[in-house]
Design an enzyme around this catalytic site. Structure first.
Site, PDB file in Angstrom:
ATOM      1  N   HIS A   1      -6.532   4.024 -26.494  1.00 62.42           N
ATOM      2  CA  HIS A   1      -6.768   3.009 -25.464  1.00 62.42           C
ATOM      3  C   HIS A   1      -8.076   2.283 -25.756  1.00 62.42           C
ATOM      4  O   HIS A   1      -9.123   2.906 -25.924  1.00 62.42           O
ATOM      5  CB  HIS A   1      -6.793   3.656 -24.078  1.00 62.42           C
ATOM      6  CG  HIS A   1      -5.437   4.131 -23.645  1.00 62.42           C
ATOM      7  ND1 HIS A   1      -5.210   5.360 -23.081  1.00 62.42           N
ATOM      8  CD2 HIS A   1      -4.228   3.514 -23.733  1.00 62.42           C
ATOM      9  CE1 HIS A   1      -3.908   5.473 -22.829  1.00 62.42           C
ATOM     10  NE2 HIS A   1      -3.294   4.379 -23.226  1.00 62.42           N
TER      11      HIS A   1
ATOM     12  N   GLU B   1     -11.685   2.799 -23.914  1.00 62.80           N
ATOM     13  CA  GLU B   1     -12.253   4.144 -23.802  1.00 62.80           C
ATOM     14  C   GLU B   1     -13.234   4.379 -24.948  1.00 62.80           C
ATOM     15  O   GLU B   1     -12.993   5.179 -25.853  1.00 62.80           O
ATOM     16  CB  GLU B   1     -11.103   5.169 -23.762  1.00 62.80           C
ATOM     17  CG  GLU B   1     -10.211   4.939 -22.535  1.00 62.80           C
ATOM     18  CD  GLU B   1      -8.845   5.625 -22.579  1.00 62.80           C
ATOM     19  OE1 GLU B   1      -8.600   6.440 -23.483  1.00 62.80           O
ATOM     20  OE2 GLU B   1      -8.008   5.329 -21.679  1.00 62.80           O
TER      21      GLU B   1
ATOM     22  N   ARG C   1      -6.806  -2.354 -22.353  1.00 63.10           N
ATOM     23  CA  ARG C   1      -6.296  -1.002 -22.638  1.00 63.10           C
ATOM     24  C   ARG C   1      -5.282  -1.001 -23.779  1.00 63.10           C
ATOM     25  O   ARG C   1      -5.253  -0.101 -24.612  1.00 63.10           O
ATOM     26  CB  ARG C   1      -5.635  -0.472 -21.358  1.00 63.10           C
ATOM     27  CG  ARG C   1      -4.787   0.785 -21.514  1.00 63.10           C
ATOM     28  CD  ARG C   1      -4.248   1.188 -20.140  1.00 63.10           C
ATOM     29  NE  ARG C   1      -3.223   2.205 -20.173  1.00 63.10           N
ATOM     30  CZ  ARG C   1      -3.452   3.518 -20.031  1.00 63.10           C
ATOM     31  NH1 ARG C   1      -4.675   3.966 -19.897  1.00 63.10           N
ATOM     32  NH2 ARG C   1      -2.450   4.369 -20.035  1.00 63.10           N
TER      33      ARG C   1
ATOM     34  N   HIS D   1      -9.214  10.730 -25.358  1.00 64.45           N
ATOM     35  CA  HIS D   1      -9.233   9.622 -24.401  1.00 64.45           C
ATOM     36  C   HIS D   1     -10.443   9.802 -23.481  1.00 64.45           C
ATOM     37  O   HIS D   1     -11.208  10.742 -23.608  1.00 64.45           O
ATOM     38  CB  HIS D   1      -7.963   9.652 -23.535  1.00 64.45           C
ATOM     39  CG  HIS D   1      -6.698   9.304 -24.254  1.00 64.45           C
ATOM     40  ND1 HIS D   1      -5.991   8.155 -24.001  1.00 64.45           N
ATOM     41  CD2 HIS D   1      -5.996   9.956 -25.221  1.00 64.45           C
ATOM     42  CE1 HIS D   1      -4.915   8.111 -24.765  1.00 64.45           C
ATOM     43  NE2 HIS D   1      -4.883   9.194 -25.520  1.00 64.45           N
TER      44      HIS D   1
ATOM     45  N   GLU E   1      -9.572  14.247 -22.222  1.00 66.57           N
ATOM     46  CA  GLU E   1     -10.097  13.131 -21.432  1.00 66.57           C
ATOM     47  C   GLU E   1     -11.579  13.427 -21.257  1.00 66.57           C
ATOM     48  O   GLU E   1     -11.963  14.299 -20.476  1.00 66.57           O
ATOM     49  CB  GLU E   1      -9.438  13.075 -20.042  1.00 66.57           C
ATOM     50  CG  GLU E   1      -7.966  12.742 -20.061  1.00 66.57           C
ATOM     51  CD  GLU E   1      -7.695  11.235 -19.992  1.00 66.57           C
ATOM     52  OE1 GLU E   1      -8.649  10.429 -20.107  1.00 66.57           O
ATOM     53  OE2 GLU E   1      -6.522  10.890 -19.821  1.00 66.57           O
TER      54      GLU E   1
HETATM   55  O1  0X9 Z   1      -2.369   7.962 -19.150  1.00 66.72           O
HETATM   56  C1  0X9 Z   1      -2.709   8.268 -20.291  1.00 66.72           C
HETATM   57  O2  0X9 Z   1      -2.203   7.799 -21.305  1.00 66.72           O
HETATM   58  C2  0X9 Z   1      -3.865   9.279 -20.473  1.00 66.72           C
HETATM   59  N1  0X9 Z   1      -4.901   9.009 -19.531  1.00 66.72           N
HETATM   60  S1  0X9 Z   1      -5.835   7.668 -19.705  1.00 66.72           S
HETATM   61  O3  0X9 Z   1      -6.691   7.548 -18.538  1.00 66.72           O
HETATM   62  N2  0X9 Z   1      -6.779   7.861 -20.964  1.00 66.72           N
HETATM   63  O4  0X9 Z   1      -5.003   6.530 -19.901  1.00 66.72           O
HETATM   64  C3  0X9 Z   1      -3.342  10.668 -20.274  1.00 66.72           C
HETATM   65  C4  0X9 Z   1      -2.323  11.067 -21.289  1.00 66.72           C
HETATM   66  C5  0X9 Z   1      -1.696  12.414 -21.028  1.00 66.72           C
HETATM   67  N3  0X9 Z   1      -0.544  12.637 -21.879  1.00 66.72           N
HETATM   68  C6  0X9 Z   1       0.635  11.978 -21.689  1.00 66.72           C
HETATM   69  N4  0X9 Z   1       0.864  11.217 -20.665  1.00 66.72           N
HETATM   70  N5  0X9 Z   1       1.577  12.215 -22.565  1.00 66.72           N
HETATM   71 ZN    ZN Z   2      -6.545   6.778 -22.627  1.00 68.65          ZN
END
Ligand code: 0X9
Ligand code: ZN
Ligand code: ZN
Length: 435
Positions: free
Chosen positions: A165, A168, A223, A293, A396
């Site tokens: 992303h 980040e 993003r 992330h 994260e």
């Molecule tokens: O939403 C996401 O892609 C991730 N959080 S973020 O705030 N960095 O965007 C979490 C990803 C967790 N894993 C999956 N959703 N597969």
């Molecule tokens: Zn992310």
């Protein structure tokens, strides 16, 4: 995803840098389904679930109306960021002007990172090779840095990527830090030495390069990728919704204008395809997949595309893949099949979080993605896991919302140092449990 899009976000003219004057970030805690409905109306948020938290990004023009609405509906909320533009300006708080060498304590633009990749490879020929694994939509080269002591036989490997992303920024900063630490401590730190003697670590420092560049030049809060398609004027897809893992079934949007757009099809994004192809090609050697992330201080493992819990792979036990039920996960106190592998993932994540916390006391929460953060399909972690990479984790990083994506540069060093401990903890486990 934390800061969600966004009520009345102003369309940004392509050539000009987006400003965020007077924009606020508000954290909301929905307690009922009704609350969830209200939030879904004011924000383009697909991931809200009851008793979760959601951070919404509100334009200056809508700030008053949104707070009135929140008060009227008795939605528990707090203002995390009063003025987003001020935070954008505050993040670059490392004043050092001309460091002698590469500055790991600043956020580095893609131009700098790209030059750094070449110079690191050139100065560490015995420990590092690079390979271009593909091109981004806008034609930039995606280069992985393969770190490890050279060997005549193929070594097991850990794949580590950062910057899926764009906004980040602490994530690419971590991959750079990891490579630096590996090069500096090989030969002196016993664990790093043994790791790189026995295994390779394959680092992709910036996954979504086009998006990253765009956050430097045009919109700090971008993003997605920067792909264009006919039929829509909206740009990009969410690379972490574009992997082939329950693709677009939950927690993703089929609207090209959404920040969680899953793309036209799985692997429609060339960057995702490049990484997926690389991992498929090297599947027999890749034993762990780590993706970095921000923000929320979480250590997540599969699954996110379903509430079902990941068990082990059939090829490991010669039995059909079993799935643990959520009740197994929450209640078991001793390890019983079919859930022992899930338990192992949890134990490993908790051990890693504990190692991380030991340095500065930073608290991490760990667990399967769907229950710990929110259900969201198409993520790289679930995809790698279902492909057969047993150790698959999403970090994260800091913080929990005070600065969010705009983590000040003064926190790069402590964040990277503590995260190193968690990554090394996981790496040591993988190394001891090769399969
Ligand atoms: O939403 C996401 O892609 C991730 N959080 S973020 O705030 N960095 O965007 C979490 C990803 C967790 N894993 C999956 N959703 N597969
Ligand atoms: Zn992310
Ligand atoms: Zn198993």
């Amino acid at each position: 995803m934390k800061v969600l899009l966004l009520l009345g976000f102003v369309a940004v003219a392509l050539a000009e840098v987006a400003r965020f004057d007077g924009e606020k970030v508000i954290r909301i805690r929905p307690k009922t389904e009704e609350h969830v409905t209200i939030i879904k109306e004011i924000a383009d948020s697909v991931e809200v679930v009851v008793s979760s938290e959601v951070d919404i990004h509100v334009s200056a023009a809508h700030a008053d109306i949104v707070s009135t609405l929140l008060l009227q509906s008795e939605l528990e909320h707090e203002v995390l960021v009063e003025d987003l533009q001020a935070s954008v300006e505050d993040q670059l708080d490392n004043q050092e002007i001309s460091p002698r060498s590469y500055n790991y304590m600043k956020y580095n633009s893609w131009d700098k990172v790209e030059a750094w990749i070449s110079s690191m490879a050139a100065s560490n020929p015995s420990l590092m090779t690079t390979e271009v694994i593909g091109q981004t939509f806008e034609g930039r080269s995606m280069t992985v840095m393969k770190i490890g002591k050279q060997s005549s036989s193929t070594k097991p490997a850990i794949f580590l990527d950062c910057g899926i992303h764009a906004r980040e920024w602490i994530s690419p900063a971590f991959c750079q830090w990891f490579v630096k630490e590996a090069m500096e401590t090989y030969g002196s730190d016993a664990q790093m030495t043994s790791l790189l003697d026995q295994m390779d670590v394959i680092v992709l420092p910036v996954f979504n390069i086009d998006g990253y560049v765009y956050t430097w030049t045009n919109n700090r809060m971008w993003r997605k990728t920067r792909s264009r398609r006919s039929g829509s004027s909206c740009i990009g897809a969410d690379p972490n919704r574009n992997f082939d893992a329950g693709w677009c079934t939950t927690g993703a949007s089929s609207n090209p204008c959404s920040d969680t757009y899953c793309g036209a099809k799985a692997e429609s994004e060339v960057e995702v395809k490049a990484v997926a192809d690389y991992i498929r090609k090297h599947l027999s050697t890749i034993k762990a997949y780590l993706t970095v992330h921000s923000y929320s201080q979480l250590l997540l493992f599969p699954y996110s595309y379903t509430y079902q819990l990941a068990e082990h792979h059939s090829e490991l036990v010669g039995a059909p893949a079993a799935r643990c039920s959520p009740s197994h996960f929450h209640t078991f106190t001793h390890i019983t099949p079919p859930c022992y592998l899930l338990w192992q993932h949890q134990a490993l994540a908790e051990g890693a979080s504990k190692a991380l916390r030991s340095l500065y006391g930073t608290q991490y929460t760990s667990g399967p993605g769907a229950v710990t953060i929110y259900p969201a399909a198409g993520g790289s972690d679930d995809w790698a896991y279902d492909l057969g990479v047993k150790y698959s984790y999403t970090f994260e990083l800091r913080d929990t919302g005070r600065y969010g994506f705009l983590l000040p540069e003064s926190q790069i060093k402590p964040t990277c140092e503590e995260t190193m401990l968690a990554v090394k903890y996981i790496a040591a486990h993988v190394q001891k449990n090769l399969y």
